[in-house]
Write a protein that holds these residues in place. Structure first.
Motif, PDB file in Angstrom:
ATOM      1  N   GLN A  16    -132.833 -23.521 -73.677  1.00 28.81           N
ATOM      2  CA  GLN A  16    -133.780 -24.348 -72.918  1.00 28.81           C
ATOM      3  C   GLN A  16    -133.092 -25.478 -72.166  1.00 28.81           C
ATOM      4  N   ALA A  17    -131.877 -25.812 -72.598  1.00 31.18           N
ATOM      5  CA  ALA A  17    -131.253 -27.036 -72.091  1.00 31.18           C
ATOM      6  C   ALA A  17    -130.987 -26.973 -70.595  1.00 31.18           C
ATOM      7  N   ALA A  18    -131.214 -28.092 -69.936  1.00 30.80           N
ATOM      8  CA  ALA A  18    -130.973 -28.164 -68.497  1.00 30.80           C
ATOM      9  C   ALA A  18    -129.510 -28.443 -68.196  1.00 30.80           C
ATOM     10  N   ASN A  19    -128.803 -28.975 -69.171  1.00 28.40           N
ATOM     11  CA  ASN A  19    -127.372 -29.188 -68.968  1.00 28.40           C
ATOM     12  C   ASN A  19    -126.630 -29.152 -70.287  1.00 28.40           C
ATOM     13  N   PRO A  20    -125.302 -29.106 -70.249  1.00 29.25           N
ATOM     14  CA  PRO A  20    -124.509 -28.922 -71.461  1.00 29.25           C
ATOM     15  C   PRO A  20    -124.758 -30.035 -72.467  1.00 29.25           C
ATOM     16  N   LEU A  21    -124.909 -29.662 -73.728  1.00 26.28           N
ATOM     17  CA  LEU A  21    -125.182 -30.622 -74.793  1.00 26.28           C
ATOM     18  C   LEU A  21    -124.028 -30.689 -75.781  1.00 26.28           C
ATOM     19  N   SER A  22    -123.791 -31.865 -76.310  1.00 18.76           N
ATOM     20  CA  SER A  22    -122.790 -32.018 -77.363  1.00 18.76           C
ATOM     21  C   SER A  22    -123.389 -31.567 -78.688  1.00 18.76           C
ATOM     22  N   ARG A  59    -115.787 -29.235 -71.234  1.00 17.78           N
ATOM     23  CA  ARG A  59    -115.302 -30.582 -71.548  1.00 17.78           C
ATOM     24  C   ARG A  59    -115.241 -31.405 -70.274  1.00 17.78           C
ATOM     25  N   PHE A  60    -115.896 -32.539 -70.303  1.00 18.40           N
ATOM     26  CA  PHE A  60    -115.734 -33.466 -69.205  1.00 18.40           C
ATOM     27  C   PHE A  60    -114.664 -34.471 -69.598  1.00 18.40           C
ATOM     28  N   CYS A  80    -122.314 -37.999 -63.288  1.00 17.67           N
ATOM     29  CA  CYS A  80    -122.373 -39.369 -62.780  1.00 17.67           C
ATOM     30  C   CYS A  80    -121.529 -40.265 -63.675  1.00 17.67           C
ATOM     31  N   THR A  81    -120.580 -40.944 -63.069  1.00 22.45           N
ATOM     32  CA  THR A  81    -119.653 -41.764 -63.858  1.00 22.45           C
ATOM     33  C   THR A  81    -120.302 -43.071 -64.312  1.00 22.45           C
ATOM     34  N   ALA A  82    -121.483 -43.375 -63.787  1.00 25.90           N
ATOM     35  CA  ALA A  82    -122.156 -44.606 -64.201  1.00 25.90           C
ATOM     36  C   ALA A  82    -123.142 -44.342 -65.337  1.00 25.90           C
ATOM     37  N   CYS A  83    -124.031 -43.386 -65.157  1.00 28.13           N
ATOM     38  CA  CYS A  83    -125.063 -43.170 -66.169  1.00 28.13           C
ATOM     39  C   CYS A  83    -124.828 -41.928 -67.024  1.00 28.13           C
ATOM     40  N   GLY A  84    -123.827 -41.136 -66.692  1.00 30.73           N
ATOM     41  CA  GLY A  84    -123.502 -39.989 -67.521  1.00 30.73           C
ATOM     42  C   GLY A  84    -124.337 -38.751 -67.237  1.00 30.73           C
ATOM     43  N   ARG A  85    -125.304 -38.906 -66.386  1.00 27.01           N
ATOM     44  CA  ARG A  85    -126.148 -37.773 -65.985  1.00 27.01           C
ATOM     45  C   ARG A  85    -125.291 -36.599 -65.517  1.00 27.01           C
ATOM     46  N   ARG A  86    -125.700 -35.411 -65.913  1.00 31.37           N
ATOM     47  CA  ARG A  86    -124.929 -34.228 -65.555  1.00 31.37           C
ATOM     48  C   ARG A  86    -125.845 -33.208 -64.911  1.00 31.37           C
ATOM     49  N   GLU A  87    -125.384 -32.556 -63.891  1.00 40.02           N
ATOM     50  CA  GLU A  87    -126.172 -31.459 -63.356  1.00 40.02           C
ATOM     51  C   GLU A  87    -125.329 -30.294 -62.874  1.00 40.02           C
ATOM     52  N   ALA A  88    -125.979 -29.196 -62.727  1.00 36.43           N
ATOM     53  CA  ALA A  88    -125.282 -27.985 -62.326  1.00 36.43           C
ATOM     54  C   ALA A  88    -125.145 -27.918 -60.816  1.00 36.43           C
ATOM     55  N   VAL A  89    -124.043 -27.370 -60.384  1.00 41.13           N
ATOM     56  CA  VAL A  89    -123.797 -27.141 -58.961  1.00 41.13           C
ATOM     57  C   VAL A  89    -123.626 -25.643 -58.760  1.00 41.13           C
ATOM     58  N   PRO A  90    -124.504 -25.029 -58.011  1.00 44.36           N
ATOM     59  CA  PRO A  90    -124.447 -23.582 -57.884  1.00 44.36           C
ATOM     60  C   PRO A  90    -123.302 -23.089 -56.989  1.00 44.36           C
ATOM     61  N   THR A  91    -122.757 -23.979 -56.209  1.00 41.08           N
ATOM     62  CA  THR A  91    -121.701 -23.582 -55.285  1.00 41.08           C
ATOM     63  C   THR A  91    -120.379 -23.346 -56.013  1.00 41.08           C
ATOM     64  N   CYS A  92    -119.610 -22.373 -55.569  1.00 39.55           N
ATOM     65  CA  CYS A  92    -118.258 -22.203 -56.091  1.00 39.55           C
ATOM     66  C   CYS A  92    -117.308 -21.817 -54.977  1.00 39.55           C
ATOM     67  N   PRO A  93    -116.394 -22.712 -54.657  1.00 43.33           N
ATOM     68  CA  PRO A  93    -115.486 -22.475 -53.542  1.00 43.33           C
ATOM     69  C   PRO A  93    -114.276 -21.643 -53.941  1.00 43.33           C
ATOM     70  N   ILE A 114    -114.735 -26.252 -62.755  1.00 40.86           N
ATOM     71  CA  ILE A 114    -114.655 -27.310 -61.751  1.00 40.86           C
ATOM     72  C   ILE A 114    -115.626 -28.397 -62.167  1.00 40.86           C
ATOM     73  N   ASN A 115    -115.120 -29.601 -62.300  1.00 37.29           N
ATOM     74  CA  ASN A 115    -115.988 -30.731 -62.596  1.00 37.29           C
ATOM     75  C   ASN A 115    -115.854 -31.764 -61.504  1.00 37.29           C
ATOM     76  N   LEU A 116    -117.003 -32.208 -61.031  1.00 35.55           N
ATOM     77  CA  LEU A 116    -117.033 -33.216 -59.990  1.00 35.55           C
ATOM     78  C   LEU A 116    -117.573 -34.503 -60.584  1.00 35.55           C
ATOM     79  N   TYR A 117    -116.970 -35.624 -60.257  1.00 30.99           N
ATOM     80  CA  TYR A 117    -117.425 -36.912 -60.772  1.00 30.99           C
ATOM     81  C   TYR A 117    -117.790 -37.820 -59.615  1.00 30.99           C
ATOM     82  N   GLY A 118    -118.822 -38.597 -59.807  1.00 34.12           N
ATOM     83  CA  GLY A 118    -119.219 -39.516 -58.748  1.00 34.12           C
ATOM     84  C   GLY A 118    -120.437 -40.313 -59.157  1.00 34.12           C
TER      85      GLY A 118
END
Lengths: 135, 135
Positions: A16-22, A59-60, A80-93, A114-118
């Motif tokens: 059910q999870a929307a993003n990776p959980l510890s 692993r982030f 997100c490096t400020a609030c820790g929010r994580r989401e999936a990116v469907p694109t893969c280059p 691939i992990n993107l931070y911002g």
DNA sequence: ATACATGCAAATTGTTTGCGGGCAG
DNA sequence: CTGCCCGCAAACAATTTGCATGTAT
């Protein structure tokens, strides 16, 4: 895989999870349904699920192991490096150039991450607001 | 940054390394020159170097913190899942699409990492040899 | 019935921290 | 001289493991 009460709960949570959980986050969610479920059970179940290809590990930068359902569409992660929010990116280059990379390196590539931070939109706004109030 | 004996040694090791090293690996190398250098010094020095932008931290699937010299040409990593060998990949497929990703997600992307996993040429050979000897 | 899973507690491993003495600036 | 740095040992946090009991098959 033997289907115990605990495993049903854990599978459900992962799926059910929307993003990776510890492991900790998974246990907290699990406790809503089964407060006696032990953290070691979480780890052992996840290990088994990894072996069986039912989930995968990410692993982030913080180094924590996080887990997400396998078999989703191929995707990557934005953190997100400020609030820790994580989401999936469907694109893969990478798919387009993976072949070239294999040829160039001699490796047989089986997997990549691939992990993107911002800053997420919300945190950008917050930051902008803070700045203007300081002026 | 105060230039102590220990820091000279550690800086040298980071700057000479061909690929990212764990704290333990760094200490082992350091002990060749200074056997009394403590692991906590390695961690504290690396922390300082991170702050000052002299090195950067990487995590592969094993979750260990590894460190490498900063200021190298932008690159990514290729890890052999059999022998653990790691090497740099100078290619980066992200720059071209980063702008699109920012627009699509609303994030302001500041950093990214790409790790590729697979079998290095040597391990491919070894595997092939094993197979044929089993036949 | 039996092998495998669980809960609990203890052990490991990687990393961080507190402290008293030491050294670079 | 002074504040930052070091080594050592203890503290922490994430993850793993041993063991006695429980339970799905």
């Amino acid at each position: 895989m033997r289907m115990t009460r605990q495993r049903k709960v854990l599978l459900e949570i992962i799926n059910q999870a929307a993003n990776p959980l510890s492991a900790e986050e998974i246990m907290q969610q699990a406790h809503l349904q089964d407060p006696s479920l032990a953290l070691s059970t979480v780890y052992r179940t996840l290990e088994k699920m990894l072996e069986m290809g039912l989930c995968q590990q990410i692993r982030f930068q913080d180094g924590l192991a996080r887990f997400e359902q396998a078999g989703l569409v191929h995707h990557h992660h934005l953190v997100c490096t400020a609030c820790g929010r994580r989401e999936a990116v469907p694109t893969c280059p990478l798919h387009q150039i993976q072949q070239q990379l294999e040829t160039a390196s001699g490796y047989k590539i089986t997997y990549h991450e691939i992990n993107l931070y911002g800053l997420c939109p919300d945190c950008q706004k917050k930051l902008a607001t803070e700045k203007s109030s300081h002026a």
